[in-house]
Scaffold this active site. Structure first.
Site, PDB file in Angstrom:
ATOM      1  N   SER A 120       0.873  -1.183   0.000  1.00  0.00           N
ATOM      2  CA  SER A 120       0.000   0.000   0.000  1.00  0.00           C
ATOM      3  C   SER A 120       0.903   1.225   0.000  1.00  0.00           C
ATOM      4  O   SER A 120       2.093   1.127   0.359  1.00  0.00           O
ATOM      5  CB  SER A 120      -0.837  -0.020   1.285  1.00  0.00           C
ATOM      6  OG  SER A 120      -1.453   1.220   1.517  1.00  0.00           O
ATOM      7  N   TYR A 161      -2.125  -1.479  10.450  1.00  0.00           N
ATOM      8  CA  TYR A 161      -2.092  -1.571   8.982  1.00  0.00           C
ATOM      9  C   TYR A 161      -0.777  -0.997   8.448  1.00  0.00           C
ATOM     10  O   TYR A 161      -0.107  -1.618   7.612  1.00  0.00           O
ATOM     11  CB  TYR A 161      -3.289  -0.794   8.420  1.00  0.00           C
ATOM     12  CG  TYR A 161      -3.503  -0.935   6.929  1.00  0.00           C
ATOM     13  CD1 TYR A 161      -4.207  -2.017   6.412  1.00  0.00           C
ATOM     14  CD2 TYR A 161      -3.025   0.023   6.032  1.00  0.00           C
ATOM     15  CE1 TYR A 161      -4.438  -2.143   5.045  1.00  0.00           C
ATOM     16  CE2 TYR A 161      -3.253  -0.088   4.671  1.00  0.00           C
ATOM     17  CZ  TYR A 161      -3.955  -1.177   4.180  1.00  0.00           C
ATOM     18  OH  TYR A 161      -4.168  -1.295   2.829  1.00  0.00           O
TER      19      TYR A 161
END
Ligand code: NAD
Length: 277
Positions: free
Chosen positions: A159, A172
């Site tokens: 990401s 995350y």
């Protein structure tokens, strides 16, 4: 139709697809980016292992549709990637079905948003297990076969949050930074083995995961949904648009090609210049 047109049509229909003869596992491919990658690799001729959670009837329909549309074999693994044993069993299933795993796409991921001092430890553990540790277990199990066959492609869907941080996403961001690091180590260890390992680092891509975040952020900020999209989610993304899953699928397909043989150890942003700032 003239003779030239007939010949061109025949050539196009008989031309080998670039990934014919290869097998690919895409984790978390019952939805979103993983499904987009699975569709693209199937279109390029790869045999597919689908994996992910969801309604079994819908998953079976997706499996059958991809197999029919692209004329490839598609097998479904219901492995829950939070369990290391299930990850290893998924690799074994692929080896049984297709004789090995040529392409491994570690894509499955979950999200939870909360300030770090209010972050539930169980949520932290689940995110690290699914978004990071499952990739380690899958790579560890698939790599010996790739080495033996002398070819492999490992793609980790990280990401923009593997490169930069945002508040409220401690687990995350930690997991995504971790997977970018794991990618580099695997690339170094496989550099002379015709195996590549790269991370794709998307900004915002329109998927159910993002849809869920809009609702969570709307509650956290007490904002309407439209304001969450413009002022929260796409705030840091200069191009102000969600990418489509097909854009990630196309990059994954290129990374699987022989022309991408020297791209390894990279973290490739697909983020509308988010991480250029
Ligand atoms: P999604 O929610 O649409 O899909 C996630 C997939 O993972 C689903 O198939 C789900 O069933 C599967 N999954 C979840 N938990 C699992 C488990 N325990 N075992 C097996 N499968 C499990 O999400 P998405 O947006 O497509 O995200 C896919 C990946 O892309 C994630 O790693 C995510 O972090 C990353 N990513 C997404 C975006 C985005 O904007 N959508 C941006 C950057 C990175």
């Amino acid at each position: 139709m003239n003779t030239l047109e007939t010949t061109m049509r025949r050539d196009a229909s008989t031309r080998a697809k670039p990934l014919e003869g290869k097998s690919a596992i895409i984790t978390g491919s019952t939805s979103g980016i993983g499904l987009g990658i699975a569709e693209r690799l199937a279109a390029d001729g790869a045999q597919i292992i689908l994996n992910g959670l969801g309604d079994r009837r819908e998953i079976d329909q997706t499996r059958d549709r991809i197999a029919f549309e692209h004329k490839v074999s598609v097998v479904y693994s219901d492995a829950d990637l939070s369990a290391p044993k299930a990850v290893v069993e998924m690799i074994a299933l692929a080896e049984d079905a297709f004789g090995g795993v040529d392409i491994l796409v570690n894509n499955a991921g979950i999200q939870h948003v909360a300030p770090v001092d209010e972050f539930e430890p169980a949520k932290w553990d689940a995110i690290i297990a699914i978004n990071l540790s499952s990739a380690f277990h899958a790579i560890r199990a698939a790599l010996p076969g790739m080495k033996q066959r002398g070819w492999g492609r490992i793609i980790n869907v990280a990401s923009a949050h593997g490169l930069v941080a945002s508040p409220f996403k401690s687990a995350y961001v930690a997991a995504k930074h971790g997977i970018v690091g794991l990618t580099k180590v695997v690339a170094l260890e496989t550099a002379q083995a015709a195996i590549t390992c790269n991370s794709i680092c998307p900004g915002y891509v329109w998927t159910p995961l993002v849809e869920k975040q809009i609702n969570e952020q709307a509650a956290a900020h007490n904002f309407p949904r439209e304001k969450v999209v413009t002022d929260v989610l796409l705030k840091a993304q200069p191009n102000k648009r969600f990418a489509d899953v097909s854009e990630i699928g196309a990059l994954a397909a290129f990374l699987c090609s022989n022309e991408a043989a020297s791209i390894t150890g990279a973290a490739l942003p697909v983020d509308g210049a988010w991480t250029a700032q």
